[in-house]
Write an enzyme that holds these catalytic residues in place. Structure first.
Site, PDB file in Angstrom:
ATOM      1  N   GLU A 261       3.736 -19.990  -0.416  1.00 51.47           N
ATOM      2  CA  GLU A 261       3.459 -21.161   0.316  1.00 51.47           C
ATOM      3  C   GLU A 261       2.763 -22.310  -0.341  1.00 51.47           C
ATOM      4  O   GLU A 261       3.046 -23.448  -0.207  1.00 51.47           O
ATOM      5  CB  GLU A 261       2.530 -20.748   1.816  1.00 51.47           C
ATOM      6  CG  GLU A 261       3.671 -19.795   2.495  1.00 51.47           C
ATOM      7  CD  GLU A 261       2.761 -19.812   3.960  1.00 51.47           C
ATOM      8  OE1 GLU A 261       3.344 -20.136   4.913  1.00 51.47           O
ATOM      9  OE2 GLU A 261       2.109 -18.778   3.929  1.00 51.47           O
TER      10      GLU A 261
ATOM     11  N   GLU B  46       5.048 -10.775   4.741  1.00 49.57           N
ATOM     12  CA  GLU B  46       4.408 -10.681   5.934  1.00 49.57           C
ATOM     13  C   GLU B  46       5.028  -9.748   6.839  1.00 49.57           C
ATOM     14  O   GLU B  46       4.059  -9.221   7.690  1.00 49.57           O
ATOM     15  CB  GLU B  46       4.749 -12.409   6.328  1.00 49.57           C
ATOM     16  CG  GLU B  46       3.774 -13.282   6.098  1.00 49.57           C
ATOM     17  CD  GLU B  46       4.264 -13.805   4.558  1.00 49.57           C
ATOM     18  OE1 GLU B  46       4.974 -13.322   3.968  1.00 49.57           O
ATOM     19  OE2 GLU B  46       3.756 -14.863   4.239  1.00 49.57           O
TER      20      GLU B  46
HETATM   21  C1  1HE Z   1      -6.545  -8.782  -1.588  1.00 50.31           C
HETATM   22  C2  1HE Z   1      -5.361  -9.248  -1.341  1.00 50.31           C
HETATM   23  C3  1HE Z   1      -5.068  -9.952  -0.038  1.00 50.31           C
HETATM   24  C4  1HE Z   1      -5.443  -8.030  -3.274  1.00 50.31           C
HETATM   25  N1  1HE Z   1      -6.223 -10.137   0.670  1.00 50.31           N
HETATM   26  N2  1HE Z   1      -7.514  -8.671  -0.493  1.00 50.31           N
HETATM   27  N3  1HE Z   1      -0.508 -10.538   0.523  1.00 50.31           N
HETATM   28  C5  1HE Z   1      -0.041  -9.260   0.311  1.00 50.31           C
HETATM   29  O1  1HE Z   1       0.404  -8.641   1.185  1.00 50.31           O
HETATM   30  C6  1HE Z   1      -0.335  -9.082  -1.221  1.00 50.31           C
HETATM   31  C7  1HE Z   1      -1.394  -7.849  -1.193  1.00 50.31           C
HETATM   32  N4  1HE Z   1      -1.547  -7.582  -2.626  1.00 50.31           N
HETATM   33  C8  1HE Z   1      -0.999  -6.705  -3.286  1.00 50.31           C
HETATM   34  O2  1HE Z   1       0.358  -6.433  -3.061  1.00 50.31           O
HETATM   35  C9  1HE Z   1      -1.553  -6.342  -4.899  1.00 50.31           C
HETATM   36  O3  1HE Z   1      -2.925  -6.874  -4.712  1.00 50.31           O
HETATM   37  C10 1HE Z   1      -0.950  -7.355  -5.925  1.00 50.31           C
HETATM   38  C11 1HE Z   1       0.514  -6.783  -6.023  1.00 50.31           C
HETATM   39  C12 1HE Z   1      -0.851  -8.594  -5.638  1.00 50.31           C
HETATM   40  C13 1HE Z   1      -1.790  -6.867  -7.081  1.00 50.31           C
HETATM   41  O4  1HE Z   1      -1.836  -5.495  -7.409  1.00 50.31           O
HETATM   42  P1  1HE Z   1      -2.980  -5.198  -8.170  1.00 50.31           P
HETATM   43  O5  1HE Z   1      -2.581  -3.561  -8.517  1.00 50.31           O
HETATM   44  O6  1HE Z   1      -3.118  -5.833  -9.445  1.00 50.31           O
HETATM   45  O7  1HE Z   1      -4.436  -5.478  -7.636  1.00 50.31           O
HETATM   46  P2  1HE Z   1      -5.222  -4.489  -6.384  1.00 50.31           P
HETATM   47  O8  1HE Z   1      -5.484  -3.145  -6.667  1.00 50.31           O
HETATM   48  O9  1HE Z   1      -4.012  -4.413  -5.263  1.00 50.31           O
HETATM   49  O10 1HE Z   1      -5.967  -5.398  -5.714  1.00 50.31           O
HETATM   50  C14 1HE Z   1      -7.269  -5.724  -6.375  1.00 50.31           C
HETATM   51  C15 1HE Z   1      -8.349  -6.173  -5.292  1.00 50.31           C
HETATM   52  O11 1HE Z   1      -7.844  -7.552  -4.575  1.00 50.31           O
HETATM   53  C16 1HE Z   1      -8.245  -5.114  -3.958  1.00 50.31           C
HETATM   54  O12 1HE Z   1      -9.701  -5.182  -3.556  1.00 50.31           O
HETATM   55  P3  1HE Z   1     -10.678  -4.070  -4.089  1.00 50.31           P
HETATM   56  O13 1HE Z   1     -11.870  -4.423  -3.188  1.00 50.31           O
HETATM   57  O14 1HE Z   1     -10.148  -2.701  -3.726  1.00 50.31           O
HETATM   58  O15 1HE Z   1     -11.018  -4.250  -5.584  1.00 50.31           O
HETATM   59  C17 1HE Z   1      -7.423  -5.551  -3.216  1.00 50.31           C
HETATM   60  O16 1HE Z   1      -7.764  -5.115  -1.633  1.00 50.31           O
HETATM   61  C18 1HE Z   1      -7.487  -7.004  -3.363  1.00 50.31           C
HETATM   62  N5  1HE Z   1      -6.593  -7.837  -2.755  1.00 50.31           N
HETATM   63  N6  1HE Z   1      -4.534  -8.974  -2.555  1.00 50.31           N
HETATM   64  C19 1HE Z   1      -7.291  -9.666   0.625  1.00 50.31           C
HETATM   65  N7  1HE Z   1      -4.038 -10.522   0.002  1.00 50.31           N
HETATM   66  C20 1HE Z   1      -1.192 -18.305   5.999  1.00 50.31           C
HETATM   67  S1  1HE Z   1      -0.058 -17.103   6.123  1.00 50.31           S
HETATM   68  C21 1HE Z   1       0.089 -16.230   4.695  1.00 50.31           C
HETATM   69  C22 1HE Z   1       0.522 -14.865   4.897  1.00 50.31           C
HETATM   70  C23 1HE Z   1       0.256 -14.036   3.675  1.00 50.31           C
HETATM   71  O17 1HE Z   1      -0.018 -14.526   2.577  1.00 50.31           O
HETATM   72  S2  1HE Z   1       1.087 -12.417   3.818  1.00 50.31           S
HETATM   73  C24 1HE Z   1       0.895 -11.894   2.414  1.00 50.31           C
HETATM   74  C25 1HE Z   1      -0.475 -11.360   1.863  1.00 50.31           C
END
Ligand code: 1HE
Length: 261
Positions: A115, A135
């Site tokens: 977005e 989402e």
């Molecule tokens: C996060 C987020 C997040 C990572 N919010 N904390 N977005 C998603 O559904 C995408 C979610 N993220 C992922 O699928 C993966 O993180 C990635 C593919 C982007 C990257 O993977 P990777 O293996 O490099 O990293 P990771 O181990 O998953 O994440 C590292 C840290 O970032 C981890 O936290 P930690 O405390 O365990 O180290 C994750 O929890 C954190 N993290 N992404 C919070 N999105 C206005 S409406 C909009 C609606 C949306 O955007 S929906 C899509 C949301």
């Protein structure tokens, strides 16, 4: 507006081009409220002399979208609406910034990250970029203007496919479908975006402003209203001293010709 940037945004400058980095690599540049508010404040009040902005993400990903930690807890419909409206205002400030905004896309360009990219004007995708709208998997919906902007790039059926099936688009697919205007090899996005931003920064300011403000409205108007607005805009642009000097420069053979290839 550089004094009040949150630590999740880092500003550098290359002459008339501002480079703004999402600086939360440890959370894959997930967008929390302070970052959204920081983006809004920055784009509403750009530093003096800035003629173009390059927005990029530090670490291995452009942006993992909404910080999912910020929407968990006691459900509150009213708060939910205001939260989405806050995103709308911030991304509107990008779309209708007074200067063009270029984004460099690499790794995850997902959810709110897609977005955000869609609110910018020119998207440069590195080969590692992939686009997703997860989402549906999270039980939420687009909230940063994606329902309006992303279908205008890749069409409603493709947005529905991404949201319903969890399909991801590679950089090449995204480029082919219109999610990004440029596709470059890994590691070259920033240099390419900077090169393009400097080109745009060298244009007449009023024309750039018209391209950002007038053109999208004209394109969405009824043909007659749009054509009339175009005439007004053309007359305003031509009347600026900068346009007059640039036109004279061409006629007196002091200006560059168009080159192709
Ligand atoms: C996060 C987020 C997040 C990572 N919010 N904390 N977005 C998603 O559904 C995408 C979610 N993220 C992922 O699928 C993966 O993180 C990635 C593919 C982007 C990257 O993977 P990777 O293996 O490099 O990293 P990771 O181990 O998953 O994440 C590292 C840290 O970032 C981890 O936290 P930690 O405390 O365990 O180290 C994750 O929890 C954190 N993290 N992404 C919070 N999105 C206005 S409406 C909009 C609606 C949306 O955007 S929906 C899509 C949301």
């Amino acid at each position: 507006m550089t004094d009040h940037l949150p630590p999740t945004l880092v500003l550098e400058r290359d002459g008339p081009v501002a480079l703004l980095a999402l600086n939360r690599a440890e959370k894959r540049n997930a967008l929390d409220d302070r970052t959204i508010l920081g983006l809004a404040a920055f784009f509403r009040n750009l530093p003096e002399g800035i003629r173009a902005v390059v927005l990029h993400g530090r670490g291995d990903h452009f942006c993992a979208g909404l910080d999912l930690g910020e929407v968990t807890g006691e459900p509150d419909l009213f708060k939910g609406i205001l939260h989405s409206r806050m995103w709308h205002e911030a991304f509107r400030a990008i779309q209708y910034a007074s200067v063009p905004v270029f984004t460099v896309l690499h790794g995850a360009v997902v959810g709110g990250g897609f977005e955000l990219a869609a609110a910018s004007h020119i998207r440069v995708a590195e080969a590692s970029a992939y686009f997703a709208l997860p989402e549906g998997q999270r039980g939420i919906f687009l909230g940063g203007g994606g329902s309006m902007r992303i279908p205008r790039l890749i069409g409603v059926p493709m947005v529905q496919d991404l949201m319903l099936t969890g399909r991801t688009l590679s950089a090449e697919e995204g480029h082919r479908m219109g999610a990004a205007q440029y596709l470059v090899p890994g590691g070259q996005g920033r240099a390419k975006a900077l090169e393009l931003a400097h080109k745009a920064a060298g244009n007449a300011r009023m024309t750039n402003y018209a391209v950002l403000q007038a053109l999208p409205h004209i394109a969405e108007s009824s043909p007659e209203a749009g054509l009339f607005t175009e005439s007004l805009m053309a007359a305003i642009a031509e009347a600026t001293p900068e346009a007059q000097e640039r036109l004279r420069a061409f006629l007196e053979k002091r200006a560059r010709k168009i080159t192709h290839g």
